[in-house]
Design a protein around this motif. Structure first.
Motif, PDB file in Angstrom:
ATOM      1  N   LEU A 198       0.855  -1.184   0.000  1.00  0.00           N
ATOM      2  CA  LEU A 198       0.000   0.000   0.000  1.00  0.00           C
ATOM      3  C   LEU A 198       0.895   1.239   0.000  1.00  0.00           C
ATOM      4  O   LEU A 198       1.779   1.377   0.853  1.00  0.00           O
ATOM      5  N   ILE A 199       0.677   2.135  -0.964  1.00  0.00           N
ATOM      6  CA  ILE A 199       1.458   3.373  -1.055  1.00  0.00           C
ATOM      7  C   ILE A 199       0.516   4.547  -0.837  1.00  0.00           C
ATOM      8  O   ILE A 199      -0.492   4.685  -1.541  1.00  0.00           O
ATOM      9  N   ARG A 200       0.852   5.391   0.145  1.00  0.00           N
ATOM     10  CA  ARG A 200       0.084   6.611   0.402  1.00  0.00           C
ATOM     11  C   ARG A 200       1.000   7.801   0.177  1.00  0.00           C
ATOM     12  O   ARG A 200       2.113   7.841   0.693  1.00  0.00           O
ATOM     13  N   ALA A 201       0.512   8.796  -0.577  1.00  0.00           N
ATOM     14  CA  ALA A 201       1.258  10.039  -0.800  1.00  0.00           C
ATOM     15  C   ALA A 201       0.477  11.170  -0.158  1.00  0.00           C
ATOM     16  O   ALA A 201      -0.676  11.420  -0.507  1.00  0.00           O
ATOM     17  N   SER A 202       1.116  11.828   0.816  1.00  0.00           N
ATOM     18  CA  SER A 202       0.440  12.898   1.539  1.00  0.00           C
ATOM     19  C   SER A 202       1.462  13.950   1.943  1.00  0.00           C
ATOM     20  O   SER A 202       2.535  13.614   2.459  1.00  0.00           O
ATOM     21  N   GLY A 203       1.121  15.216   1.749  1.00  0.00           N
ATOM     22  CA  GLY A 203       2.078  16.284   2.044  1.00  0.00           C
ATOM     23  C   GLY A 203       3.296  16.107   1.164  1.00  0.00           C
ATOM     24  O   GLY A 203       3.189  16.045  -0.057  1.00  0.00           O
ATOM     25  N   GLN A 204       4.448  16.026   1.749  1.00  0.00           N
ATOM     26  CA  GLN A 204       5.675  15.720   0.999  1.00  0.00           C
ATOM     27  C   GLN A 204       6.283  14.415   1.513  1.00  0.00           C
ATOM     28  O   GLN A 204       7.494  14.277   1.649  1.00  0.00           O
ATOM     29  N   GLU A 205       5.384  13.453   1.789  1.00  0.00           N
ATOM     30  CA  GLU A 205       5.814  12.182   2.390  1.00  0.00           C
ATOM     31  C   GLU A 205       5.113  11.002   1.728  1.00  0.00           C
ATOM     32  O   GLU A 205       3.954  11.079   1.341  1.00  0.00           O
ATOM     33  N   GLU A 236       0.630  15.162  -6.505  1.00  0.00           N
ATOM     34  CA  GLU A 236      -0.806  14.917  -6.317  1.00  0.00           C
ATOM     35  C   GLU A 236      -0.977  13.810  -5.285  1.00  0.00           C
ATOM     36  O   GLU A 236      -0.422  12.722  -5.427  1.00  0.00           O
ATOM     37  N   GLU A 237      -1.712  14.093  -4.208  1.00  0.00           N
ATOM     38  CA  GLU A 237      -1.889  13.114  -3.140  1.00  0.00           C
ATOM     39  C   GLU A 237      -2.810  11.975  -3.570  1.00  0.00           C
ATOM     40  O   GLU A 237      -3.613  12.122  -4.497  1.00  0.00           O
ATOM     41  N   GLY A 238      -2.687  10.847  -2.852  1.00  0.00           N
ATOM     42  CA  GLY A 238      -3.542   9.700  -3.156  1.00  0.00           C
ATOM     43  C   GLY A 238      -2.968   8.437  -2.552  1.00  0.00           C
ATOM     44  O   GLY A 238      -1.973   8.462  -1.821  1.00  0.00           O
TER      45      GLY A 238
END
Length: 376
Positions: free
Chosen positions: A34-41, A63-65
């Motif tokens: 599972l990959i989560r992209a949020s903020g700059q992390e 782009e977050e997601g």
């Protein structure tokens, strides 16, 4: 969802989270990361319903997601990409586009909604310690964790937090390993639990990986929840179920007042055991026969192949005690003893042998049960 990240950082994160990915599962998402992209992390998670690993790294998030991708395929693609910046983009149809230099890939993803949540761990009880020491303690105890599923509680290692110190113990019916270290920080008072041996091996690997990836955090924390345990090392967390049951009262199993006490160079004794073990194999089993004489140990092993003898110097008088050991069990206890010289305490030919620090500081103890010898 879109981000860019250095290939080497991605590769390390996939390797770490991938430790907990299920090889085969009735839930297809658990065979992925599972990959989560949020903020700059970025947060990468692997989970097999027993152990979960979550690791974080900084990235340029456009782009977050979140999305689930095949662990095996994603790992192989990133490994073979050139050493450059990787661009990761997810289309509305859940197709993942990966590009780096001239290399370009498209793979199918799965909805993050299909991925089970990792357990939450309450933080009433916790400790903090140097991650290098945690790694060493696990390494020097985990070899004695039982693989016999008939006693599930002994397929893990006992953690005891008391007197501002951590004691770890493992037992498999043939040997006992105990390690003790003072602690930096304890919260919630005294507590104990049993952590699965398989999860501890992953924690040991994470401690090494965090250092190799340049993570500057030198400490690790261990948090006990009602049903789960959280190990946090740098940017990585491992969550596992605690084992339930009654662990062996190992303190009462350790023989006291042993009349024979000798001192030996650890490497010298390992070398002697190793040499006489040449005659021993899976098909031709034999104990290593040890005679503790005055200032020397006479070692021998005899099978249908032949017989081998060796002499190891020591300090002390064993009174001619003759005792047999499984060569692997004795050698492993000596190999994991964290000192160049050890004290060996003995009583009779059918009593356990204790391997202890020479200075008797309580830092470690290994107990090995003997093998009954046949008459010559």
């Amino acid at each position: 969802m879109k981000f860019t990240c250095e290939k080497v950082l991605l590769q390390n994160a996939i390797s770490t989270a991938g430790r907990a990915v299920a090889q085969k599962s009735s839930i297809p998402a658990l065979e992925g990361i599972l990959i989560r992209a949020s903020g700059q992390e970025l947060i990468f998670s692997g989970y097999n319903m027993q152990t979960g690993i979550r690791t974080r790294l900084s990235a340029n998030v456009v782009e977050e997601g979140e999305i689930v991708v095949s662990s095996r395929l994603f790992s192989e693609i990133i490994r073979k990409m050139p050493d450059d910046v990787v661009t990761f983009f997810v289309s509305e149809r859940m197709t993942v586009h990966l590009s780096c230099g001239a290399a370009d890939f498209e793979i199918s993803g799965l909805s993050a909604a299909e991925y089970p949540d990792l357990p939450e761990v309450e933080d009433e009880y916790s400790i903090r310690m140097d991650r290098k020491i945690l790694k060493e303690m696990i390494e020097e105890v985990a070899f004695a964790v039982s693989t016999n599923e008939s006693r599930p509680i002994h397929t893990g290692a006992l953690f005891e937090v008391a007197d501002n110190s951590l004691t770890m113990a493992a037992v498999d019916g043939f040997r006992l390993a105990v390690r003790r270290e003072p602690l930096e920080k304890v919260e919630g008072g005294e507590f104990f639990f049993v952590a699965p041996g398989q999860a501890l091996n992953e924690v040991k690997g994470i401690c090494g990986e965090s250092k190799a990836s340049g993570d500057e955090e030198t400490s690790a924390s261990v948090t006990l929840g009602k049903r789960h345990i959280l190990f946090a090392v740098g940017n990585t967390e491992l969550i596992c179920r605690r084992l339930e049951g009654e662990f062996l009262d190992y303190r009462n199993a350790i023989p006291k007042n042993n009349p024979i006490s000798v001192t030996v160079e650890t490497k010298d004794l390992i070398g002697s055991i190793d040499r006489v073990s040449v005659m021993i194999s899976e098909k031709l089993k034999s104990p290593v026969r040890c005679v503790f004489d005055h200032d020397k140990i006479l070692l021998s092993a005899k099978t249908a192949t032949g017989d081998a003898k060796d002499i190891c110097s020591m300090t002390g008088d064993g009174g001619g005690l003759e005792i047999g050991f499984n060569n692997r069990y004795l050698m492993e206890a000596l190999r994991y003893a964290p000192t160049d010289k050890v004290r060996i305490e003995l009583n009779t030919s059918v009593s356990p042998a204790l391997i202890l620090p020479v200075e008797d500081d309580g830092r470690f103890l290994y107990m090995v049960l003997p093998v009954r010898l046949k008459a010559n």
